[in-house]
Each structure stands twice: as C-alpha cells, then as structure tokens.
Design a protein around this motif. Sequence first.
Motif, PDB file in Angstrom:
ATOM      1  N   LEU A  78       0.866  -1.176   0.000  1.00 33.59           N
ATOM      2  CA  LEU A  78       0.000   0.000   0.000  1.00 33.59           C
ATOM      3  C   LEU A  78       0.903   1.227   0.000  1.00 33.59           C
ATOM      4  N   TRP A  79       0.661   2.150  -0.931  1.00 37.68           N
ATOM      5  CA  TRP A  79       1.412   3.396  -0.995  1.00 37.68           C
ATOM      6  C   TRP A  79       0.510   4.514  -0.506  1.00 37.68           C
ATOM      7  N   ILE A  80       1.036   5.364   0.373  1.00 40.66           N
ATOM      8  CA  ILE A  80       0.306   6.539   0.855  1.00 40.66           C
ATOM      9  C   ILE A  80       1.213   7.750   0.624  1.00 40.66           C
ATOM     10  N   ARG A  81       0.690   8.739  -0.090  1.00 42.51           N
ATOM     11  CA  ARG A  81       1.456   9.953  -0.376  1.00 42.51           C
ATOM     12  C   ARG A  81       0.694  11.145   0.186  1.00 42.51           C
ATOM     13  N   SER A  82       1.393  12.031   0.884  1.00 35.41           N
ATOM     14  CA  SER A  82       0.751  13.201   1.490  1.00 35.41           C
ATOM     15  C   SER A  82       1.777  14.320   1.639  1.00 35.41           C
ATOM     16  N   GLY A  83       1.311  15.450   2.147  1.00 35.89           N
ATOM     17  CA  GLY A  83       2.196  16.551   2.476  1.00 35.89           C
ATOM     18  C   GLY A  83       1.990  17.761   1.595  1.00 35.89           C
ATOM     19  N   VAL A  84       1.758  18.910   2.225  1.00 37.58           N
ATOM     20  CA  VAL A  84       1.597  20.158   1.482  1.00 37.58           C
ATOM     21  C   VAL A  84       2.966  20.781   1.235  1.00 37.58           C
ATOM     22  N   ILE A  85       3.746  20.946   2.267  1.00 36.54           N
ATOM     23  CA  ILE A  85       5.072  21.535   2.132  1.00 36.54           C
ATOM     24  C   ILE A  85       6.125  20.428   2.023  1.00 36.54           C
ATOM     25  N   TRP A  86       6.121  19.500   2.972  1.00 40.80           N
ATOM     26  CA  TRP A  86       7.024  18.362   2.939  1.00 40.80           C
ATOM     27  C   TRP A  86       6.264  17.162   2.411  1.00 40.80           C
ATOM     28  N   ARG A  87       6.695  16.642   1.265  1.00 41.75           N
ATOM     29  CA  ARG A  87       6.052  15.487   0.642  1.00 41.75           C
ATOM     30  C   ARG A  87       6.513  14.215   1.338  1.00 41.75           C
ATOM     31  N   ASN A  88       5.588  13.304   1.566  1.00 36.36           N
ATOM     32  CA  ASN A  88       5.891  12.044   2.221  1.00 36.36           C
ATOM     33  C   ASN A  88       5.250  10.914   1.428  1.00 36.36           C
ATOM     34  N   THR A  89       6.018   9.901   1.104  1.00 31.83           N
ATOM     35  CA  THR A  89       5.482   8.703   0.470  1.00 31.83           C
ATOM     36  C   THR A  89       5.834   7.525   1.348  1.00 31.83           C
ATOM     37  N   SER A  90       4.815   6.809   1.830  1.00 31.68           N
ATOM     38  CA  SER A  90       5.015   5.623   2.656  1.00 31.68           C
ATOM     39  C   SER A  90       4.621   4.399   1.849  1.00 31.68           C
ATOM     40  N   VAL A  91       5.440   3.387   1.909  1.00 37.09           N
ATOM     41  CA  VAL A  91       5.147   2.118   1.255  1.00 37.09           C
ATOM     42  C   VAL A  91       5.046   1.074   2.356  1.00 37.09           C
ATOM     43  N   ILE A  92       3.861   0.495   2.502  1.00 36.70           N
ATOM     44  CA  ILE A  92       3.613  -0.460   3.578  1.00 36.70           C
ATOM     45  C   ILE A  92       3.358  -1.828   2.948  1.00 36.70           C
ATOM     46  N   PRO A  93       4.303  -2.769   3.080  1.00 36.91           N
ATOM     47  CA  PRO A  93       4.096  -4.110   2.525  1.00 36.91           C
ATOM     48  C   PRO A  93       2.944  -4.823   3.243  1.00 36.91           C
ATOM     49  N   TYR A  94       2.120  -5.522   2.483  1.00 38.65           N
ATOM     50  CA  TYR A  94       0.991  -6.231   3.070  1.00 38.65           C
ATOM     51  C   TYR A  94       1.445  -7.266   4.094  1.00 38.65           C
ATOM     52  N   ALA A  95       2.602  -7.878   3.855  1.00 46.36           N
ATOM     53  CA  ALA A  95       3.094  -8.904   4.777  1.00 46.36           C
ATOM     54  C   ALA A  95       3.426  -8.332   6.149  1.00 46.36           C
ATOM     55  N   ARG A  96       3.624  -7.012   6.246  1.00 50.89           N
ATOM     56  CA  ARG A  96       3.960  -6.373   7.523  1.00 50.89           C
ATOM     57  C   ARG A  96       2.732  -5.882   8.290  1.00 50.89           C
ATOM     58  N   LEU A  97       1.564  -5.936   7.687  1.00 59.73           N
ATOM     59  CA  LEU A  97       0.354  -5.440   8.355  1.00 59.73           C
ATOM     60  C   LEU A  97      -0.002  -6.326   9.548  1.00 59.73           C
ATOM     61  N   GLN A  98      -0.308  -5.709  10.667  1.00 57.60           N
ATOM     62  CA  GLN A  98      -0.783  -6.428  11.846  1.00 57.60           C
ATOM     63  C   GLN A  98      -2.316  -6.435  11.880  1.00 57.60           C
ATOM     64  N   PHE A  99      -2.901  -5.240  11.767  1.00 60.54           N
ATOM     65  CA  PHE A  99      -4.349  -5.139  11.672  1.00 60.54           C
ATOM     66  C   PHE A  99      -4.729  -3.820  11.027  1.00 60.54           C
ATOM     67  N   VAL A 100      -5.983  -3.741  10.600  1.00 58.16           N
ATOM     68  CA  VAL A 100      -6.475  -2.573   9.863  1.00 58.16           C
ATOM     69  C   VAL A 100      -7.759  -2.101  10.544  1.00 58.16           C
ATOM     70  N   ASP A 101      -7.850  -0.800  10.819  1.00 60.09           N
ATOM     71  CA  ASP A 101      -9.018  -0.207  11.481  1.00 60.09           C
ATOM     72  C   ASP A 101      -9.675   0.825  10.577  1.00 60.09           C
ATOM     73  N   THR A 102     -10.954   1.074  10.839  1.00 60.70           N
ATOM     74  CA  THR A 102     -11.604   2.272  10.320  1.00 60.70           C
ATOM     75  C   THR A 102     -12.058   3.079  11.525  1.00 60.70           C
ATOM     76  N   THR A 103     -11.857   4.398  11.469  1.00 61.13           N
ATOM     77  CA  THR A 103     -12.248   5.265  12.570  1.00 61.13           C
ATOM     78  C   THR A 103     -12.990   6.476  12.019  1.00 61.13           C
ATOM     79  N   GLN A 104     -13.760   7.121  12.899  1.00 66.74           N
ATOM     80  CA  GLN A 104     -14.457   8.356  12.557  1.00 66.74           C
ATOM     81  C   GLN A 104     -14.340   9.318  13.724  1.00 66.74           C
ATOM     82  N   GLY A 105     -13.999  10.555  13.413  1.00 69.76           N
ATOM     83  CA  GLY A 105     -13.992  11.603  14.416  1.00 69.76           C
ATOM     84  C   GLY A 105     -15.393  12.172  14.553  1.00 69.76           C
TER      85      GLY A 105
END
Length: 180
Positions: free
Chosen positions: A104-131
């Motif tokens: 899974l790739w996640i890219r964000s950042g307005v001033i500082w760009r950040n790209t995270s690559v999270i291998p599926y094999a490293r996932l422990q658990f996945v949540d959905t949340t709402q504020g």
Amino acid sequence: MERQYEGHHPTLQPGRAAPVDIVMDDDVDFRPLDPAVRRLWWTVSAIGLVVLLVVALLIGLLLLDDGWELLPALLVFTFGTPIAVVVPWLRYRRWRFALRDDDLWIRSGVIWRNTSVIPYARLQFVDTTQGPLEPVYGLAQLVVHTAAPGTSGHLPGLAVADAEALREKLAAVRTTARDV
C-alpha cells in the motif's frame, strides 16, 4: 591513500551499481481521497479560525486601547482566512494512495512530501475510525498498523463504504501475504 572496500558483497563495492528494481511515483496509479474531505477540512479550518478570532478579539479588548482593540482580530482574519481556504484544497490535491500487488502506498504533504510504502506482509491489523465531524460528511479514516514503530499509516477522507471495503480487502490480502 584511498581506502579500499573490504566487504564481500559485490553490489556494495564503490563504483558498482546495485541491481535494484526501482519504482518511481509516476509508475504508481495513485487514487484521490473522497472530495467530501475538502468540506470537512474547510469546516475544521473555519472552526479553528473562529476560535483564533475570539482569542485575538479578547486580547485586543483586554490589553489594547485608543482604537487598537480590533487590530489583533483583524490581523488573524486577514492572514487566517486565506490559509483556512487554501490549505484544505492543497491537502486534498496532495493526499493520494495506491493499492499494488504487494504493498500500500500513501502519499501526502503540502510543504514536505511524504510517500510511505507499507508491505501487506507487515500489516498487523487494519481499522476504520471516525472523528466527531466525519459522520456528518459520510467519511471515515482507514488506519493500518504494522509491527514496527513509525511504519503505520492512515488514510483520511474515505467514504465510509470505501473505507470498510478497503479494510476488508487489506485484511484478506494481509492473510494471503503472510501465508506465502
């Protein structure tokens, strides 16, 4: 005297390129967040701006006199309004994610760009949340947790149905990736 590399790995020797399969951001099919997240972020920005205006007004009324009482609030309004309008729009344009075969790739950042690559094999658990405001806009956040600190990620601004479907898909992919 030039120091010679004393290791045994041929790709780590100076002057030798390592045979690495590099994936550039342009090669990844990034998807945007739900457009409703802009309204959510504008609402949060407006609430923050109103709070700052009230504080600036109180400071002006309590500490200033001779017609300068409204100056702090005027300054906050003048500089805060464009920021409250533009930053959510920029955030929406910069937040992207991609589901690939192994990660899974996640890219964000307005001033500082950040790209995270999270291998599926490293996932422990996945949540959905709402504020508190996300249900008003029909949005949720997807949060992926890994075993290593600092490698977890989150995707704000997904439609609730999309976030839940993505959570289930990642949970299924995680199980498959671990079995391999």
